[in-house]
Design a protein around this motif. Structure first.
Motif, short mmCIF file in Angstrom:
data_model
loop_
_atom_site.label_atom_id
_atom_site.label_comp_id
_atom_site.label_asym_id
_atom_site.label_seq_id
_atom_site.Cartn_x
_atom_site.Cartn_y
_atom_site.Cartn_z
N GLY A 199 9.96 41.01 -15.78
CA GLY A 199 10.05 41.48 -14.40
C GLY A 199 10.49 40.40 -13.42
N VAL A 200 10.20 39.14 -13.75
CA VAL A 200 10.57 38.03 -12.85
C VAL A 200 12.07 38.03 -12.57
N GLY A 201 12.84 38.36 -13.59
CA GLY A 201 14.29 38.40 -13.40
C GLY A 201 14.71 39.36 -12.31
N PHE A 202 13.87 40.36 -12.07
CA PHE A 202 14.22 41.35 -11.06
C PHE A 202 14.02 40.84 -9.64
N PHE A 203 13.24 39.77 -9.47
CA PHE A 203 13.12 39.17 -8.15
C PHE A 203 14.46 38.58 -7.70
N MET A 204 15.26 38.16 -8.68
CA MET A 204 16.56 37.59 -8.35
C MET A 204 17.65 38.65 -8.18
N ARG A 205 17.37 39.88 -8.58
CA ARG A 205 18.40 40.91 -8.51
C ARG A 205 18.83 41.22 -7.08
N PRO A 206 17.90 41.36 -6.12
CA PRO A 206 18.38 41.57 -4.74
C PRO A 206 19.22 40.40 -4.24
N VAL A 207 18.83 39.17 -4.62
CA VAL A 207 19.61 38.00 -4.19
C VAL A 207 20.99 38.06 -4.83
N GLY A 208 21.03 38.29 -6.14
CA GLY A 208 22.32 38.40 -6.82
C GLY A 208 23.13 39.57 -6.31
N GLY A 209 22.44 40.69 -6.02
CA GLY A 209 23.14 41.86 -5.50
C GLY A 209 23.81 41.58 -4.17
N ILE A 210 23.09 40.90 -3.28
CA ILE A 210 23.66 40.60 -1.96
C ILE A 210 24.78 39.57 -2.07
N VAL A 211 24.52 38.46 -2.78
CA VAL A 211 25.51 37.39 -2.89
C VAL A 211 26.77 37.87 -3.61
N LEU A 212 26.57 38.48 -4.78
CA LEU A 212 27.73 38.92 -5.57
C LEU A 212 28.35 40.18 -5.00
N GLY A 213 27.55 41.02 -4.33
CA GLY A 213 28.11 42.20 -3.67
C GLY A 213 29.05 41.80 -2.55
N ILE A 214 28.63 40.83 -1.74
CA ILE A 214 29.49 40.31 -0.67
C ILE A 214 30.73 39.65 -1.27
N TYR A 215 30.52 38.89 -2.35
CA TYR A 215 31.65 38.25 -3.04
C TYR A 215 32.65 39.30 -3.52
N GLY A 242 37.16 40.69 -4.26
CA GLY A 242 37.65 41.64 -5.25
C GLY A 242 36.66 41.95 -6.34
N ARG A 243 36.79 43.17 -6.90
CA ARG A 243 35.88 43.61 -7.96
C ARG A 243 36.10 42.81 -9.24
N LYS A 244 37.35 42.52 -9.55
CA LYS A 244 37.70 41.81 -10.78
C LYS A 244 37.05 40.43 -10.83
N ALA A 245 37.12 39.69 -9.74
CA ALA A 245 36.54 38.35 -9.69
C ALA A 245 35.03 38.40 -9.87
N ALA A 246 34.38 39.36 -9.20
CA ALA A 246 32.93 39.47 -9.28
C ALA A 246 32.47 39.86 -10.68
N LEU A 247 33.17 40.80 -11.30
CA LEU A 247 32.78 41.25 -12.64
C LEU A 247 32.97 40.16 -13.69
N GLY A 279 24.49 41.69 -9.35
CA GLY A 279 25.84 41.93 -8.84
C GLY A 279 26.67 42.84 -9.71
N GLU A 280 26.18 43.16 -10.91
CA GLU A 280 26.98 43.94 -11.86
C GLU A 280 27.15 45.40 -11.45
N MET A 281 26.05 46.08 -11.13
CA MET A 281 26.13 47.52 -10.93
C MET A 281 26.97 47.89 -9.71
N GLY A 282 26.77 47.16 -8.60
CA GLY A 282 27.54 47.47 -7.40
C GLY A 282 29.03 47.25 -7.61
N SER A 283 29.39 46.13 -8.23
CA SER A 283 30.80 45.83 -8.47
C SER A 283 31.41 46.79 -9.48
N ALA A 284 30.66 47.09 -10.55
CA ALA A 284 31.17 48.00 -11.58
C ALA A 284 31.38 49.40 -11.04
#
Length: 444
Positions: free
Chosen positions: A71-87, A92-97, A141-146
């Protein structure tokens, strides 16, 4: 139907777009499936990981620590989602994926090669926690970009079908992970599994780096993203202009993530620890659940393109709410391979009914230039709160209440929350599918 003769050396824009869309589906399914594979095998082998990295003298305490680390990994998911989602929305989607798949591979490699607590002491669990944080950041960042990538590549009127393949890739991950688990638990002794066998799936998962990066680096950027103007601050715009849409997306994700972790990922551990069944039975049941998602989810996506997303979301949430308790009651009172297979088949079909149209629904709630950021925020906060700690919460509830049916109530709660989200969601007018050229060369 009218036959169309095409010069072999010339390709129409429709043919080119169709080829690009198919490549996008393949790249997304392989990459996303491999990323989910890493999460799957950690969940499946959590009982052994607890012994190797978190020895406490109490089996329950060690298991809860292993689940907490998951579950600890999920604490980083919002951070990764925001950072990689903005990226993704800015570059571009290709770069993020491409970036997410490399980060996931690194986290998986760390888990695969880290010595156990007996060899290096407290450094071992620390490294496992760091690896899970890295995996969580990547998956965020995977699900939003995908989703943005596939819905933007999809032809008009086929967005649910195309985006449903992301969900089918979760089935691929569950099928591969549970298949490996069944194979290893059948042919290796318990001592071999605990010494080195559990590491094999993680070493295989490490291959997501070179394979996934190669595949994703060779795909084209989406036409919709190439034509859209990027937002200077996607996160600020999402929070300021689309709070209602983000809240609906959040509520819709709750049932999706709870079912994924409490039904598809948790069952092998539940079968072993709660039902006292051989581990291979739980793995075989999960293989059925994964297979159902692979087959049924794209079918639901195709139907949702014709019938709308809302009916599938509402009816499936209601069906899961009604079926959760009877199905858990069934496997507890008639434990065995047959009951587990029926459990995964029935609930797997209901889950496919719910998730087959959900990503296309997100695409209708948010515009292209903030789609990846908005979905990443909604998805990852819901996953962190309700999904990532689902197995931990369920295990703790069973221990506290003494009831093996505790998972059913957690799933029913999630179905109620997402049912409200489905009620608030409104289908947008859908574009009719344009004529497309089939593989046989006919216009339909």
């Amino acid at each position: 139907m009218q036959e169309l003769h095409v010069n072999a050396s010339a390709h129409t824009p429709s043919q080119i777009h169709s080829k690009q869309a198919r490549r996008a589906v393949v790249a997304t399914v392989i990459g996303n499936g491999l990323e989910w594979f890493d999460f799957t095998v950690y969940s499946f082998f959590s009982v052994i990981i607890a012994k190797v990295f978190f020895p406490t003298g109490s089996e329950l305490s060690s298991y809860l620590l292993a689940l907490a680390t998951f579950g600890v990994g999920f604490f980083m998911r919002p951070v990764g989602g925001i950072v990689l989602g903005i990226y993704s929305d800015k570059h571009g989607r290709k770069a993020a994926l491409s970036l997410t798949i490399l980060l996931m591979a690194l986290g998986t490699f760390i888990i695969a090669v880290t010595p156990g607590f007996a060899q290096i002491g407290f450094i071992a669990p620390v490294l496992i926690v760091l690896a899970r944080l890295l995996q969580g950041f990547s998956a965020g960042g995977e699900m939003g970009s995908a989703t943005a990538f596939l819905t933007e590549h999809a032809p008009a009127g086929r967005k649910a079908f195309y985006s449903s393949w992301i969900q089918a890739s979760i089935g691929v991950a569950v099928l591969l992970g549970s298949g490996l688990g069944a194979l290893l638990s059948t042919y290796l002794t318990q001592a071999q599994l605990e010494n080195w066998g559990w590491r094999v799936p993680f070493l295989i998962g490490t291959l997501i780096g070179p394979i996934g990066f190669y595949i994703r680096s060779r795909i084209d950027e989406t036409p919709a993203y190439s034509e859209a103007q990027t937002s200077e601050s996607p996160l600020r715009e999402v929070l300021r202009s689309y709070p209602r849409q983000t809240l609906i997306s959040f509520s819709l994700v709750v049932l999706w993530t709870v079912c994924t972790y409490a039904i598809l990922f948790y069952i092998p551990s539940y079968a072993t620890r709660v039902l006292s069944l051989p581990s291979w039975m739980g793995f075989c049941a999960s293989m059925v659940g994964g297979g159902v998602l692979i087959v049924a989810t794209p079918i639901v996506g195709a139907l949702a393109d014709r019938q709308g997303r809302r009916p599938w979301l509402l009816c499936s949430a209601a069906a899961i709410f009604i079926a959760a308790y009877p199905m858990f009651y069934y496997i507890n009172h008639v434990p065995g391979l047959a009951s587990l297979l029926v459990f995964e088949l029935v609930l797997g079909l209901m889950i496919a009914g719910y998730i087959g149209s959900i990503l296309a629904a997100f695409g209708e709630l948010l515009p292209t230039h903030v789609l990846s950021t908005g979905l990443s925020v909604a998805y990852n906060f819901a996953v962190t709160i309700f999904g990532g700690f689902a197995t931990f919460t369920i295990t703790a509830l069973i221990a506290q209440t003494g009831s093996n049916l505790a998972p059913a109530f957690y799933i029913m709660f999630a179905a109620a929350v997402s049912g409200i989200g489905a009620l608030l969601f409104r289908d947008q007018p859908r574009d009719k599918p344009k004529a497309h050229i089939t593989l046989t060369g006919a216009v339909q």
